[in-house]
Design a protein around this motif. Structure first.
Motif, PDB file in Angstrom:
ATOM      1  N   SER A  90       0.830  -1.219   0.000  1.00  0.00           N
ATOM      2  CA  SER A  90       0.000   0.000   0.000  1.00  0.00           C
ATOM      3  C   SER A  90       0.860   1.264   0.000  1.00  0.00           C
ATOM      4  O   SER A  90       0.415   2.328  -0.428  1.00  0.00           O
ATOM      5  CB  SER A  90      -0.931   0.001   1.208  1.00  0.00           C
ATOM      6  N   THR A  91       2.132   1.165   0.441  1.00  0.00           N
ATOM      7  CA  THR A  91       3.006   2.331   0.399  1.00  0.00           C
ATOM      8  C   THR A  91       3.283   2.743  -1.042  1.00  0.00           C
ATOM      9  O   THR A  91       3.456   3.916  -1.347  1.00  0.00           O
ATOM     10  CB  THR A  91       4.354   2.039   1.095  1.00  0.00           C
ATOM     11  N   LEU A  92       3.307   1.744  -1.926  1.00  0.00           N
ATOM     12  CA  LEU A  92       3.544   2.043  -3.343  1.00  0.00           C
ATOM     13  C   LEU A  92       2.363   2.805  -3.923  1.00  0.00           C
ATOM     14  O   LEU A  92       2.528   3.767  -4.677  1.00  0.00           O
ATOM     15  CB  LEU A  92       3.783   0.746  -4.122  1.00  0.00           C
ATOM     16  N   ARG A  93       1.157   2.373  -3.525  1.00  0.00           N
ATOM     17  CA  ARG A  93      -0.047   3.054  -4.012  1.00  0.00           C
ATOM     18  C   ARG A  93      -0.005   4.535  -3.631  1.00  0.00           C
ATOM     19  O   ARG A  93      -0.310   5.394  -4.431  1.00  0.00           O
ATOM     20  CB  ARG A  93      -1.296   2.383  -3.430  1.00  0.00           C
ATOM     21  N   ALA A  94       0.414   4.812  -2.406  1.00  0.00           N
ATOM     22  CA  ALA A  94       0.478   6.201  -1.949  1.00  0.00           C
ATOM     23  C   ALA A  94       1.495   6.993  -2.763  1.00  0.00           C
ATOM     24  O   ALA A  94       1.275   8.159  -3.088  1.00  0.00           O
ATOM     25  CB  ALA A  94       0.836   6.249  -0.465  1.00  0.00           C
ATOM     26  N   MET A  95       2.622   6.348  -3.109  1.00  0.00           N
ATOM     27  CA  MET A  95       3.650   7.074  -3.849  1.00  0.00           C
ATOM     28  C   MET A  95       3.237   7.313  -5.293  1.00  0.00           C
ATOM     29  O   MET A  95       3.710   8.224  -5.939  1.00  0.00           O
ATOM     30  CB  MET A  95       4.988   6.305  -3.765  1.00  0.00           C
ATOM     31  N   VAL A  96       2.322   6.463  -5.802  1.00  0.00           N
ATOM     32  CA  VAL A  96       1.847   6.659  -7.176  1.00  0.00           C
ATOM     33  C   VAL A  96       0.663   7.615  -7.192  1.00  0.00           C
ATOM     34  O   VAL A  96       0.644   8.598  -7.946  1.00  0.00           O
ATOM     35  CB  VAL A  96       1.449   5.310  -7.815  1.00  0.00           C
ATOM     36  N   PHE A  97      -0.344   7.343  -6.335  1.00  0.00           N
ATOM     37  CA  PHE A  97      -1.598   8.099  -6.428  1.00  0.00           C
ATOM     38  C   PHE A  97      -1.723   9.200  -5.382  1.00  0.00           C
ATOM     39  O   PHE A  97      -2.672   9.970  -5.413  1.00  0.00           O
ATOM     40  CB  PHE A  97      -2.788   7.151  -6.336  1.00  0.00           C
ATOM     41  N   GLY A  98      -0.770   9.234  -4.433  1.00  0.00           N
ATOM     42  CA  GLY A  98      -0.775  10.320  -3.465  1.00  0.00           C
ATOM     43  C   GLY A  98      -1.407   9.953  -2.147  1.00  0.00           C
ATOM     44  O   GLY A  98      -1.240  10.654  -1.156  1.00  0.00           O
ATOM     45  N   ARG A  99      -2.176   8.828  -2.131  1.00  0.00           N
ATOM     46  CA  ARG A  99      -2.880   8.498  -0.910  1.00  0.00           C
ATOM     47  C   ARG A  99      -3.169   7.007  -0.855  1.00  0.00           C
ATOM     48  O   ARG A  99      -3.505   6.391  -1.867  1.00  0.00           O
ATOM     49  CB  ARG A  99      -4.197   9.279  -0.884  1.00  0.00           C
ATOM     50  N   SER A 100      -3.014   6.447   0.354  1.00  0.00           N
ATOM     51  CA  SER A 100      -3.496   5.081   0.538  1.00  0.00           C
ATOM     52  C   SER A 100      -3.690   4.834   2.017  1.00  0.00           C
ATOM     53  O   SER A 100      -3.088   5.498   2.858  1.00  0.00           O
ATOM     54  CB  SER A 100      -2.516   4.085  -0.106  1.00  0.00           C
ATOM     55  N   GLY A 101      -4.579   3.898   2.369  1.00  0.00           N
ATOM     56  CA  GLY A 101      -4.808   3.633   3.777  1.00  0.00           C
ATOM     57  C   GLY A 101      -6.206   3.141   4.038  1.00  0.00           C
ATOM     58  O   GLY A 101      -6.959   2.851   3.097  1.00  0.00           O
ATOM     59  N   HIS A 102      -6.539   3.050   5.317  1.00  0.00           N
ATOM     60  CA  HIS A 102      -7.787   2.391   5.703  1.00  0.00           C
ATOM     61  C   HIS A 102      -8.811   3.307   6.342  1.00  0.00           C
ATOM     62  O   HIS A 102      -9.704   2.836   6.999  1.00  0.00           O
ATOM     63  CB  HIS A 102      -7.489   1.221   6.634  1.00  0.00           C
ATOM     64  N   ALA A 103      -8.636   4.612   6.224  1.00  0.00           N
ATOM     65  CA  ALA A 103      -9.670   5.510   6.744  1.00  0.00           C
ATOM     66  C   ALA A 103     -10.895   5.320   5.855  1.00  0.00           C
ATOM     67  O   ALA A 103     -10.986   5.856   4.759  1.00  0.00           O
ATOM     68  CB  ALA A 103      -9.193   6.953   6.714  1.00  0.00           C
TER      69      ALA A 103
END
Lengths: 234, 224
Positions: free
Chosen positions: B200-213
């Motif tokens: 999921s850290t990769l998703r954040a670096m590509v799309f700017g955001r990732s997580g479970h909120a």
């Protein structure tokens, strides 16, 4: 955008990185080569701007100078041309007033100085040598070269050719080197003379020079024609 | 910068990161090929792992082991590396990203987190950097700075003289350049292994955001 497509995109990134790592085909594509050539031309301009005509290359104590200087060319040492002083003539062309050819004897009669400087090869190795010869600047003045021209080019007996920018040609440490380690330049190192330019990479120091020309058109270079950076200052 | 459980990356960080990732791969691949022309240790990198075109073709053409293209890559890649490095450093300093996310990092917290990680007992909390991560990011940023400065000393030993003396001379600068490369490669291995563990850290670096909120995720899904 669905999460699946996101996953695909993410995998695409890693795939792209992999292709890059094994990028043999990538490097040989014309598009890539043309982009790299543009960067190289940009680097020529950056280096010309960085070059200071007054800044001297570091000099070293005599004890650092290597006697048995490394031989380097695309052909073997035994294939290096053997020039005979009796037949040799240095030819001049381009924007030079007095184009009379020079004999070895005449060249040796020019004022000479000695420098102990470092030769840095584009491959990464470096070696300190003791060179004796005539500053190219003095020679160019003597033959009435147009010092406002942009370049000086060299043709060599082994088929090699190179060229440098005029500021480098006029740099006080740019020598027509007749001697290496106090001995007449050995055959394989470029007898009767080589250009010794401590502000350039080694391949910008042509040996067996048979023609010097002065021009406004960027001279070709043997290795630059094969993809190496043209300016190659150090 | 993030709410708990959510990892966000500013656009500047993402652009800087991916340009730098590309630049570093170019620099390592081409650097290995350049190294092979005059190794400083008794080994060469396998050609397949290097960047600079087909070696056999270049050798056959004019006796050049593909170093020309590797150098061209290296001296083009250096501009990308420098630009992305400056972007990340300037953004990190002036946006407060460094202060907020990478500080403080002390020897005690590093040791605590390092021991926990070694026993696989360090949980990854998205949006939060533990002391080992913080230390790693500072270390790699330092290694890249060393890489740039030693690289300049090798590229322009005359015009930047006496810069090379900082590394014990020209050969010293080559060795430092090599050692810093090893450090960066090591970082890359750990970095990629951790991304594989927590994708999921990769998703954040590509799309700017990732997580479970949860609420936030639903909203994002709806708008797309």
């Amino acid at each position: 955008m669905t999460l699946i497509r996101r996953d695909l995109l993410e995998r695409g990134f890693s795939l792209g990185a992999l292709t890059l790592l094994t990028g043999c085909d990538l490097s040989d594509s014309n598009a890539v080569q043309s982009v790299l050539a543009k960067f190289s031309a940009w680097n020529d301009r950056v280096q010309a701007a960085l070059f200071s005509p007054d800044r001297l290359a570091p000099t070293f104590p005599e004890s650092d100078a290597v006697k048995d200087f490394r031989y380097n060319a695309w052909y073997g040492r035994e294939q290096a041309p053997s020039l005979d002083a009796a037949d040799y003539r240095l030819l001049l062309s381009g924007r030079i007033a007095d184009k009379r050819p020079w004999t070895v004897e005449q060249l040796h009669a020019l004022p000479q100085e000695t420098q102990i400087t470092r030769h840095v090869c584009v491959e990464g190795w470096s070696m300190i040598g003791k060179w004796t010869g005539t500053p190219l600047r003095i020679f160019l003045q003597r033959v009435g070269a147009d010092l406002t021209a942009r370049y000086v080019g060299f043709e060599c007996a082994d088929g090699y050719y190179e060229g440098i920018d005029m500021p480098t040609a006029l740099h006080p440490q740019t020598l027509m080197a007749f001697k290496l380690a106090d001995e007449i330049l050995p055959r394989e190192h470029g007898y009767p003379f080589k250009l010794r330019i401590p502000t350039k990479l080694g391949f910008k120091n042509p040996k067996f020079v048979t023609t010097i020309y002065v021009t406004d058109k960027e001279p070709r270079g043997y290795w630059p024609d094969r993809g190496y950076n043209w300016f190659s200052g150090s | 910068m993030s709410e708990p459980g959510v990892q966000t990356h500013a656009v500047a960080v993402r652009i800087g990161h991916w340009v730098m990732a590309f630049a570093i791969l170019v620099m390592i691949g081409s650097g290995w090929r350049i190294y092979n022309a005059e190794p400083i240790l008794p080994f060469r990198f396998p050609d397949w792992a290097t960047l600079g075109g087909d070696v056999e073709a270049a050798l056959a053409r004019h006796g050049d082991p593909g170093v020309a293209t590797a150098l061209a890559w290296h001296f083009a890649g250096m501009w990308l590396l420098l630009a992305s490095y400056l972007l990340l450093i300037l953004w990190g300093v002036f946006s407060g990203h460094f202060r907020r996310d990478f500080l403080p990092v002390g020897p005690r917290s590093f040791l605590r987190d390092f021991l926990a990680a070694a026993r696989f007992r360090l949980p990854h909390r998205l949006g939060e950097y533990n002391a080992v991560q913080r230390a790693f990011y500072w270390a790699v940023l330092t290694a890249i700075a060393v890489m740039i400065v030693s690289g300049i000393a090798i590229w322009k030993p005359v015009q930047t003289y006496p810069l090379e003396l900082l590394f014990g001379g020209f050969q010293g600068a080559r060795i430092v350049h090599f050692v810093a490369m090893c450090g960066i490669v090591l970082f890359l291995c750990v970095h990629l292994a951790l991304v594989a563990l927590v994708p999921s850290t990769l998703r954040a670096m590509v799309f700017g955001r990732s997580g479970h909120a949860v609420a936030a995720t639903r909203m994002v899904e709806k708008t797309q």
